[in-house]
Scaffold this motif. Structure first.
Motif, PDB file in Angstrom:
ATOM      1  N   LYS A  36      23.196   5.560 -23.729  1.00 56.81           N
ATOM      2  CA  LYS A  36      23.205   5.123 -22.339  1.00 56.81           C
ATOM      3  C   LYS A  36      22.976   6.299 -21.403  1.00 56.81           C
ATOM      4  N   ASN A  37      23.468   7.464 -21.763  1.00 54.24           N
ATOM      5  CA  ASN A  37      23.236   8.648 -20.919  1.00 54.24           C
ATOM      6  C   ASN A  37      21.748   8.967 -20.839  1.00 54.24           C
ATOM      7  N   THR A  38      21.057   8.819 -21.979  1.00 56.22           N
ATOM      8  CA  THR A  38      19.605   9.077 -21.964  1.00 56.22           C
ATOM      9  C   THR A  38      18.907   8.085 -21.046  1.00 56.22           C
ATOM     10  N   LEU A  39      19.345   6.841 -21.111  1.00 61.31           N
ATOM     11  CA  LEU A  39      18.760   5.847 -20.207  1.00 61.31           C
ATOM     12  C   LEU A  39      19.043   6.171 -18.743  1.00 61.31           C
ATOM     13  N   SER A  40      20.198   6.657 -18.486  1.00 65.34           N
ATOM     14  CA  SER A  40      20.548   7.027 -17.096  1.00 65.34           C
ATOM     15  C   SER A  40      19.685   8.197 -16.601  1.00 65.34           C
ATOM     16  N   GLU A  41      19.456   9.145 -17.535  1.00 64.62           N
ATOM     17  CA  GLU A  41      18.615  10.287 -17.127  1.00 64.62           C
ATOM     18  C   GLU A  41      17.204   9.814 -16.781  1.00 64.62           C
ATOM     19  N   LEU A  42      16.747   8.869 -17.633  1.00 63.24           N
ATOM     20  CA  LEU A  42      15.408   8.356 -17.325  1.00 63.24           C
ATOM     21  C   LEU A  42      15.393   7.629 -15.971  1.00 63.24           C
ATOM     22  N   GLN A  43      16.440   6.906 -15.684  1.00 68.24           N
ATOM     23  CA  GLN A  43      16.524   6.232 -14.387  1.00 68.24           C
ATOM     24  C   GLN A  43      16.597   7.253 -13.234  1.00 68.24           C
ATOM     25  N   ASP A  44      17.341   8.347 -13.485  1.00 60.18           N
ATOM     26  CA  ASP A  44      17.404   9.407 -12.446  1.00 60.18           C
ATOM     27  C   ASP A  44      16.017   9.995 -12.166  1.00 60.18           C
ATOM     28  N   GLU A  45      15.291  10.223 -13.293  1.00 58.96           N
ATOM     29  CA  GLU A  45      13.937  10.769 -13.085  1.00 58.96           C
ATOM     30  C   GLU A  45      13.056   9.774 -12.333  1.00 58.96           C
ATOM     31  N   LEU A  46      13.249   8.463 -12.735  1.00 61.02           N
ATOM     32  CA  LEU A  46      12.466   7.455 -12.004  1.00 61.02           C
ATOM     33  C   LEU A  46      12.826   7.446 -10.517  1.00 61.02           C
ATOM     34  N   MET A  47      14.105   7.598 -10.240  1.00 61.54           N
ATOM     35  CA  MET A  47      14.535   7.637  -8.839  1.00 61.54           C
ATOM     36  C   MET A  47      13.943   8.848  -8.104  1.00 61.54           C
ATOM     37  N   SER A  48      13.918   9.966  -8.828  1.00 59.79           N
ATOM     38  CA  SER A  48      13.338  11.177  -8.209  1.00 59.79           C
ATOM     39  C   SER A  48      11.851  10.989  -7.914  1.00 59.79           C
ATOM     40  N   VAL A  49      11.178  10.330  -8.897  1.00 58.73           N
ATOM     41  CA  VAL A  49       9.743  10.090  -8.679  1.00 58.73           C
ATOM     42  C   VAL A  49       9.533   9.173  -7.492  1.00 58.73           C
ATOM     43  N   ARG A  50      10.386   8.119  -7.425  1.00 55.77           N
ATOM     44  CA  ARG A  50      10.252   7.217  -6.282  1.00 55.77           C
ATOM     45  C   ARG A  50      10.523   7.936  -4.950  1.00 55.77           C
ATOM     46  N   LEU A  51      11.505   8.818  -4.960  1.00 52.53           N
ATOM     47  CA  LEU A  51      11.787   9.583  -3.724  1.00 52.53           C
ATOM     48  C   LEU A  51      10.582  10.460  -3.329  1.00 52.53           C
ATOM     49  N   ARG A  52      10.020  11.118  -4.360  1.00 51.46           N
ATOM     50  CA  ARG A  52       8.859  11.966  -4.047  1.00 51.46           C
ATOM     51  C   ARG A  52       7.674  11.109  -3.565  1.00 51.46           C
ATOM     52  N   GLU A  53       7.567   9.896  -4.215  1.00 53.58           N
ATOM     53  CA  GLU A  53       6.492   8.997  -3.761  1.00 53.58           C
ATOM     54  C   GLU A  53       6.716   8.567  -2.319  1.00 53.58           C
ATOM     55  N   ALA A  54       7.959   8.274  -1.952  1.00 52.35           N
ATOM     56  CA  ALA A  54       8.265   7.885  -0.562  1.00 52.35           C
ATOM     57  C   ALA A  54       7.967   9.034   0.409  1.00 52.35           C
ATOM     58  N   GLU A  55       8.356  10.262  -0.037  1.00 54.11           N
ATOM     59  CA  GLU A  55       8.057  11.416   0.826  1.00 54.11           C
ATOM     60  C   GLU A  55       6.545  11.581   1.017  1.00 54.11           C
ATOM     61  N   ALA A  56       5.796  11.408  -0.102  1.00 57.97           N
ATOM     62  CA  ALA A  56       4.332  11.562   0.008  1.00 57.97           C
ATOM     63  C   ALA A  56       3.728  10.492   0.911  1.00 57.97           C
ATOM     64  N   GLN A  57       4.265   9.229   0.730  1.00 54.23           N
ATOM     65  CA  GLN A  57       3.756   8.175   1.600  1.00 54.23           C
ATOM     66  C   GLN A  57       4.099   8.445   3.074  1.00 54.23           C
ATOM     67  N   ALA A  58       5.331   8.972   3.283  1.00 49.56           N
ATOM     68  CA  ALA A  58       5.705   9.299   4.681  1.00 49.56           C
ATOM     69  C   ALA A  58       4.782  10.377   5.270  1.00 49.56           C
ATOM     70  N   GLU A  59       4.519  11.397   4.427  1.00 50.52           N
ATOM     71  CA  GLU A  59       3.604  12.451   4.909  1.00 50.52           C
ATOM     72  C   GLU A  59       2.210  11.872   5.176  1.00 50.52           C
ATOM     73  N   LEU A  60       1.786  10.936   4.247  1.00 50.03           N
ATOM     74  CA  LEU A  60       0.466  10.326   4.443  1.00 50.03           C
ATOM     75  C   LEU A  60       0.420   9.525   5.742  1.00 50.03           C
ATOM     76  N   ARG A  61       1.520   8.733   5.969  1.00 53.03           N
ATOM     77  CA  ARG A  61       1.562   7.976   7.220  1.00 53.03           C
ATOM     78  C   ARG A  61       1.553   8.904   8.439  1.00 53.03           C
ATOM     79  N   GLU A  62       2.292   9.972   8.345  1.00 50.64           N
ATOM     80  CA  GLU A  62       2.341  10.920   9.478  1.00 50.64           C
ATOM     81  C   GLU A  62       0.966  11.544   9.724  1.00 50.64           C
ATOM     82  N   THR A  63       0.307  11.842   8.591  1.00 49.19           N
ATOM     83  CA  THR A  63      -1.041  12.434   8.738  1.00 49.19           C
ATOM     84  C   THR A  63      -2.005  11.427   9.367  1.00 49.19           C
ATOM     85  N   ARG A  64      -1.918  10.168   8.901  1.00 42.27           N
ATOM     86  CA  ARG A  64      -2.779   9.144   9.492  1.00 42.27           C
ATOM     87  C   ARG A  64      -2.481   8.952  10.989  1.00 42.27           C
TER      88      ARG A  64
END
Length: 749
Positions: free
Chosen positions: A508-536
């Motif tokens: 279960k810990n391994t699954l949680s780590e994978l979820q954490d990484e997924l959360m980090s990726v989603r956060l980075r994706e949100a930041e990139a989208q925010a930067e993209l929106r700001e640039t637009r």
């Protein structure tokens, strides 16, 4: 002075000797065909001179014997230097190619004339400079000499005063005096308005020293017509006054200290400079110097007189400032001529250092004309005021005799106060009108600054585009906010999962780590989208600004094109208006001149009419006084005279009424001017009548007042006549005839 006279002998011998000298082997220059043609012309001129009997006498008379020729035949060829030979060749070519040189090399010709025309060529060059070589008036010269001039006595009187020390003119009844008299007499017959003026004889004398009398006459006519000399020598001498005014203004501008000294000493410009302009320095400077200046005058006109005159003043300014009026007169008459004995080069060089502005001289001419016009108008006004003053004095004397009441001081003051109030009201109304006009102009300016329909449509399009971009930006902002809320929910779930991580199994810990990484990726994706929106969003803002700037630039270009078109249109209109303005100014000047002349004539006629009416009023007043005396005599002489006096009074009232009517018509030029009233009354028998008649005058309008009295009629018939004779006015009288018994009694006023 004697060396300046060009006789036919000297011209012929000079030409011959010069020809021999130029054709000799030792001559430095060979004769060209142009030089041969020049010598042929000189020889032809000499032959023409020899045919003149007067010129033949001059060869045998005083001029040859006195040595007054320019060069003698014996010394011409031996003393000619290389410079003189070059000058001969140069001026010979100029004479042969005169038309081409005058058109294409005018500046070089002026420079040569300023350096001096060789005395051998002066006669022909002067004729060419003033275009006097082919004048039709030359053929009339012999006929003019046969006629009689009204100026002959004046010319004879002044002949001896012209160049009294010169060999050609000093002997009484000599050839020089004879030809000078002929030329002056002929011109006085040609131009009767100018006639003869003493200063002109010096100019004619100089011309006769250079050429025969017929050519001198033609050159003098040209000088009078084209060089402003005729205006200088007119009886009014208006042009001389203009020259004095212009010269004084030049002194005031360039020599202010000397001008102030002249003003302090009351040393007027005409006291020393009038002879400079009338004789072109011929009576003030030595003859060689004046002849050199006359060369330039023939080429450039009166400008050289202004230049040389101011140069003389500059050279003598220090000495003149230290002298009084008499000392300055002596300095001009005795000292300055001796300063020029060394030659004219120094003063001519100084003359061309003087500042001379032709446009300013034209401006000064306009100012002088304006001043003279005002002076003339003032003289007319003074004459009118004097006439009115005289008439008012006569009226005052008449009123004092009659004891007529005068206006009180209170009424005069009241009228003055009312006048002041009326003027104040007028000024207030003018100020209010001006304020309203300013407000109207401001409103018009504001209306012109408002945008037009085209600009409004463009602004609306820009506004719609901005609103669309703003809506896109708001939509992107909402999406970002939704993503942020989703991320916050995932984060909360992530925190809840990570709270019990150490209690779960490793899987279960391994699954949680994978979820954490997924959360980090989603956060980075949100930041990139925010930067993209700001640039637009920034890109949209930049596009909006770019579009706004493009629209502004387009509008500016359109406005610039419109302004350029307006400028071109206004420039064309300005040119047209300038041309129209010049034409209007010219017409206005002509109309003003005509109107001034008409106004002056009307004023003079009005003054005459006022004088005539005043004399009429004075005579009526005297008749009223005599009426009172006649009333007393009538009471003493006849029992029924009171009724007669009343009738006569009624007649006088009617006459006054008629005079008032005449006053109303005094401005009409077609009505005659009445200078007096001549009334004669006769009584004859029972059916006679009192009747007014003027046997010598012109019958005017008749007033009849018929009344039955004592079986008879009384008729008063005034006849008015126009007369300019004061003696006839003194003889006018009023005769009153009153019946008495079988005879009659006459009372004369």
């Amino acid at each position: 002075m004697a060396s300046q006279v060009a006789t036919p002998t000297s011209l012929q011998t000079t030409a011959t000797s010069s020809s021999a000298s130029l054709s000799s082997p030792s001559s430095p220059a060979q004769l060209s065909p142009d030089d041969v043609e020049l010598l042929a012309k000189l020889e032809e001129q000499n032959r023409l001179l020899e045919t003149d009997s007067k010129s033949l006498r001059s060869m045998n008379g005083s001029r040859r014997n006195s040595g007054s020729s320019l060069v003698s035949s014996s010394s011409a060829s031996s003393n000619l230097s290389h410079l003189e030979e070059d000058s001969w060749i140069l001026w010979g070519r100029i004479v042969n190619e005169w038309e081409e040189v005058r058109k294409k090399k005018e500046k070089q010709l002026k420079d040569l004339v300023r350096k001096g025309v060789p005395h051998h060529f002066r006669a022909i060059v002067w004729q060419l400079l003033c275009n006097a070589q082919n004048m039709s008036i030359k053929d009339q010269y012999s006929e003019l000499l046969k006629m009689t001039s009204p100026c002959e006595k004046l010319i004879r009187r002044d002949i001896a005063r012209t160049y009294p020390e010169h060999e050609f003119f000093k002997e009484k009844d000599s050839l020089g005096q004879e030809v000078l008299f002929n030329v002056m007499k002929a011109y006085s017959l040609v131009d009767r308005e100018v006639g003869y003026c003493q200063g002109s004889a010096f100019i004619v004398g100089l011309l006769l020293m250079q050429m025969p009398e017929e050519e001198a006459f033609c050159v003098f006519v040209k000088l009078m017509q084209d060089y402003r000399l005729r205006e200088l020598f007119k009886p009014s001498m208006a042009e001389l006054g203009l020259c004095m005014y212009q010269f004084e203004c030049m002194i005031q501008e360039q020599l202010p200290e000397l001008h102030m000294h002249f003003q302090a000493q009351s040393f007027h410009t005409s006291m020393y400079a009038s002879s400079w302009f009338l004789t072109i320095f011929l009576t003030s400077f030595p003859l060689p110097v004046a002849t050199r200046i006359f060369d330039i005058f023939m080429c450039e006109g009166l400008e050289i007189v202004f230049r040389v005159g101011l140069a003389i003043l500059q050279m003598n300014q220090t000495e003149l400032i230290q002298l009084d009026m008499e000392g300055m007169l002596q300095h001009f008459q005795k000292v300055i001529p001796h300063q020029l004995d060394s030659g004219p080069d120094k003063v001519i060089q100084a003359a061309y250092q003087v500042k001379y502005n032709a446009k300013k001289m034209k401006k000064l001419e306009k100012e002088y004309t304006t001043i003279k016009t005002k002076e003339m108008e003032e003289q007319v006004e003074i004459k009118r005021l004097r006439t009115e003053n005289r008439l008012l004095k006569q009226r005052i004397d008449t009123l004092e005799k009659k004891g007529a009441p005068r206006y009180s001081e209170e009424s005069v003051l009241q009228l003055e106060r009312e006048l002041v109030q009326a003027r104040l009201k007028e000024a207030e109304s003018q100020c209010a009108l001006k304020e309203m006009q300013d407000k109207i102009l401001d409103m018009e300016k504001r209306n012109t600054s408002l945008p037009d329909d085209t600009n409004v449509a463009r602004l609306q399009e820009e506004l719609i585009g901005v609103k669309l971009r703003e809506a896109e930006a708001l939509t992107g902002l909402k999406e970002l906010r939704q993503q942020v809320r989703d991320l916050e929910e995932h984060w909360q779930r992530h925190l809840a999962r990570t709270a019990g991580r150490w209690k779960d199994s490793p899987r279960k810990n391994t699954l949680s780590e994978l979820q954490d990484e997924l959360m980090s990726v989603r956060l980075r994706e949100a930041e990139a989208q925010a930067e993209l929106r700001e640039t637009r969003q920034r890109m949209l803002e930049m596009e909006t600004q770019n579009q706004i700037h493009s629209n502004q630039l387009r509008r500016a270009e359109q406005e610039s094109r419109c302004l350029q078109e307006c400028v071109q249109t206004l420039t064309a209109q300005n040119k047209d208006l300038h041309v129209q303005l010049q034409e209007i100014k010219r017409r206005q000047a002509e109309i003003e001149c005509k109107s001034k002349e008409e106004v002056m004539a009307v004023r003079l006629r009005e003054a005459d009419n006022i004088a005539a009416m005043a004399e009429l009023q004075q005579q009526i007043s005297e008749l009223e006084i005599q009426k009172e005396e006649g009333k007393v005599q009538g009471q003493l002489n006849h029992t029924d005279s009171s009724q007669y006096i009343r009738d006569l009074k009624d007649q006088i009232v009617d006459l006054k009424h008629e005079i008032r009517c005449l006053k109303g018509q005094k401005g009409l030029s077609s009505q005659p001017t009445f200078d007096g009233i001549h009334i004669i009354n006769h009584y004859v028998g029972d059916d006679g009548s009192y009747q007014s008649s003027d046997e010598d005058g012109v019958k005017g309008p008749t007033l009849q007042d018929t009344q039955q009295r004592s079986g008879g009629r009384i008729r008063l018939q005034p006849n008015l006549r126009d007369t300019d004779s004061e003696d006839e006015e003194d003889e006018e009288a009023l005769r009153l005839s009153v019946p008495q018994g079988s005879g009659h009694k006459s009372t004369t006023v």
